[in-house]
Design a protein around this motif. Structure first.
Motif, short mmCIF file in Angstrom:
data_model
loop_
_atom_site.label_atom_id
_atom_site.label_comp_id
_atom_site.label_asym_id
_atom_site.label_seq_id
_atom_site.Cartn_x
_atom_site.Cartn_y
_atom_site.Cartn_z
N ILE A 44 0.84 -1.20 0.00
CA ILE A 44 0.00 0.00 0.00
C ILE A 44 0.87 1.25 0.00
CG2 ILE A 44 -1.58 1.37 1.42
CD1 ILE A 44 -2.89 -1.29 2.27
N LYS A 45 1.87 1.27 0.87
CA LYS A 45 2.75 2.44 0.97
C LYS A 45 3.61 2.59 -0.29
CE LYS A 45 2.96 2.35 6.02
NZ LYS A 45 3.79 2.12 7.23
N LYS A 46 4.09 1.48 -0.81
CA LYS A 46 4.94 1.51 -2.00
C LYS A 46 4.18 2.04 -3.20
CE LYS A 46 7.70 -1.50 -5.02
NZ LYS A 46 8.14 -2.91 -5.28
N ASN A 47 2.90 1.72 -3.30
CA ASN A 47 2.10 2.10 -4.46
C ASN A 47 1.21 3.32 -4.21
OD1 ASN A 47 2.38 -0.20 -6.68
ND2 ASN A 47 2.44 -1.18 -4.67
N ASN A 48 1.38 3.96 -3.05
CA ASN A 48 0.66 5.21 -2.73
C ASN A 48 -0.85 5.06 -2.87
OD1 ASN A 48 3.20 6.47 -2.47
ND2 ASN A 48 3.26 6.91 -4.66
N ILE A 49 -1.38 3.98 -2.32
CA ILE A 49 -2.81 3.72 -2.42
C ILE A 49 -3.53 4.35 -1.22
CG2 ILE A 49 -4.59 1.93 -2.55
CD1 ILE A 49 -2.41 0.06 -3.67
N SER A 50 -4.61 5.04 -1.50
CA SER A 50 -5.39 5.68 -0.45
C SER A 50 -6.04 4.62 0.44
CB SER A 50 -6.48 6.56 -1.07
OG SER A 50 -7.28 7.15 -0.07
N THR A 51 -6.04 4.86 1.77
CA THR A 51 -6.62 3.92 2.71
C THR A 51 -7.57 4.63 3.67
OG1 THR A 51 -4.80 4.20 4.29
CG2 THR A 51 -4.58 2.43 2.66
N SER A 52 -8.42 3.84 4.30
CA SER A 52 -9.30 4.35 5.33
C SER A 52 -9.51 3.24 6.36
CB SER A 52 -10.64 4.78 4.74
OG SER A 52 -11.50 5.29 5.74
N HIS A 53 -9.26 3.55 7.64
CA HIS A 53 -9.46 2.57 8.71
C HIS A 53 -10.90 2.69 9.22
CE1 HIS A 53 -5.09 2.67 8.47
NE2 HIS A 53 -5.11 1.47 9.04
N VAL A 54 -11.63 1.59 9.16
CA VAL A 54 -13.07 1.62 9.41
C VAL A 54 -13.46 0.48 10.36
CG1 VAL A 54 -13.54 2.63 7.14
CG2 VAL A 54 -13.54 0.14 7.42
N PRO A 55 -14.63 0.59 10.99
CA PRO A 55 -15.13 -0.52 11.82
C PRO A 55 -15.54 -1.70 10.97
CG PRO A 55 -16.75 1.24 11.69
CD PRO A 55 -15.51 1.77 11.04
N ILE A 56 -15.63 -2.85 11.59
CA ILE A 56 -15.92 -4.08 10.87
C ILE A 56 -17.27 -4.04 10.18
CG2 ILE A 56 -16.91 -5.27 12.85
CD1 ILE A 56 -15.50 -7.84 11.81
N GLU A 57 -18.22 -3.27 10.75
CA GLU A 57 -19.55 -3.18 10.13
C GLU A 57 -19.48 -2.61 8.72
OE1 GLU A 57 -19.97 -3.41 14.47
OE2 GLU A 57 -18.78 -2.10 13.16
N LYS A 58 -18.60 -1.66 8.51
CA LYS A 58 -18.41 -1.08 7.17
C LYS A 58 -17.90 -2.14 6.19
CE LYS A 58 -17.53 2.27 4.07
NZ LYS A 58 -18.55 3.10 3.41
N LEU A 59 -16.95 -2.95 6.63
CA LEU A 59 -16.39 -3.99 5.77
C LEU A 59 -17.42 -5.08 5.48
CD1 LEU A 59 -12.91 -4.27 7.49
CD2 LEU A 59 -13.43 -3.10 5.37
#
Length: 244
Positions: A44-59
């Motif tokens: 993720i860091k190597k490829n500069n991919i946007s991330t978002s940390h979310v609760p399990i309900e979202k996933l």
């Protein structure tokens, strides 16, 4: 053109990244850890991919309650470009770039893409984090322009600005924090316009390094224009100067 869809599962997402799949964002369960996730996080860091940390309900919602292992990735409907690579392909005496400083409304984003394509913008540059997603609403509002104009994602707009300045591109910030109007700035030379977010405007650190600042004169009582409208006015002033 790819269909917008999701990939879920750590190994599946790792394989997608290694295969060159363009991902819009990766949603990660809060507190996730482990060796396989560490491998994914490195990619993720190597490829500069946007991330978002979310609760399990979202996933659970994104994966329709299938086994997501704490990670779901949204596939981008387009491929994003590398700024330095796209710069080498532009063969114009007076290229025109557009930098969007955390534009968060998808319809504003789509409308800006449409106007940018109509006014001959060579590339749009957005930050990796904090920008509106290029989702179905943005693409629909762009009237297909999202597929016609290069969009570059960068880790930091400041770095993109320094790169453009080193290549002889003047950086013009469209902001009310100046006395100069857009009509007094020479846009008939290699230029990159910066538009700020709907609520905060252009970040102060970016304003400090801009080569010029320009405002749009407002003759009524309302203090500001919608950002997509303001962008259209600024871009068409650049067009007007090219034809003057």
């Amino acid at each position: 053109m790819q269909d917008t869809s999701n990939i879920f599962g750590i190994r599946a997402i790792i394989e997608a990244i290694n295969a060159g799949q363009s991902l819009e964002k990766i949603y990660i369960q809060k507190g996730l850890s482990g060796p396989l996730f560490s491998e994914l996080n490195t990619l993720i860091k190597k490829n500069n991919i946007s991330t978002s940390h979310v609760p399990i309900e979202k996933l659970n919602h994104l994966s329709k309650h299938q086994n997501h292992q704490g990670v779901v990735a949204k596939i981008s409907p387009i491929d994003f470009y590398n700024l330095e690579t796209i710069f080498t392909t532009i063969n114009k005496e007076t290229p025109l770039f557009l930098l969007l400083d955390q534009i968060t409304d998808v319809r504003n984003f789509g409308a800006i893409l449409r106007t940018a394509e109509c006014t001959g913008v060579d590339a749009i540059i957005i930050p990796n984090q904090g920008s509106a997603p290029l989702n179905a609403d943005a693409i629909k509002t762009s009237a297909g322009a999202a597929f016609k104009i290069p969009i570059c994602k960068v880790n930091h707009l400041l770095d993109a600005i320094y790169f453009l300045q080193a290549e002889g591109i003047q950086i013009v910030a469209i902001t009310e924090k100046t006395d100069a109007t857009i009509y007094t700035v020479d846009l008939n030379k290699p230029t990159a316009l910066i538009m700020g977010s709907e609520h905060k405007g252009i970040t102060s650190s970016i304003l400090k390094i801009a080569d010029a600042k320009a405002k749009l004169p407002l003759l009524g009582d309302i203090a500001s224009l919608n950002v997509s409208v303001a962008c259209g006015v600024a871009l068409y002033e650049a067009v007007r100067q090219k034809f003057s």
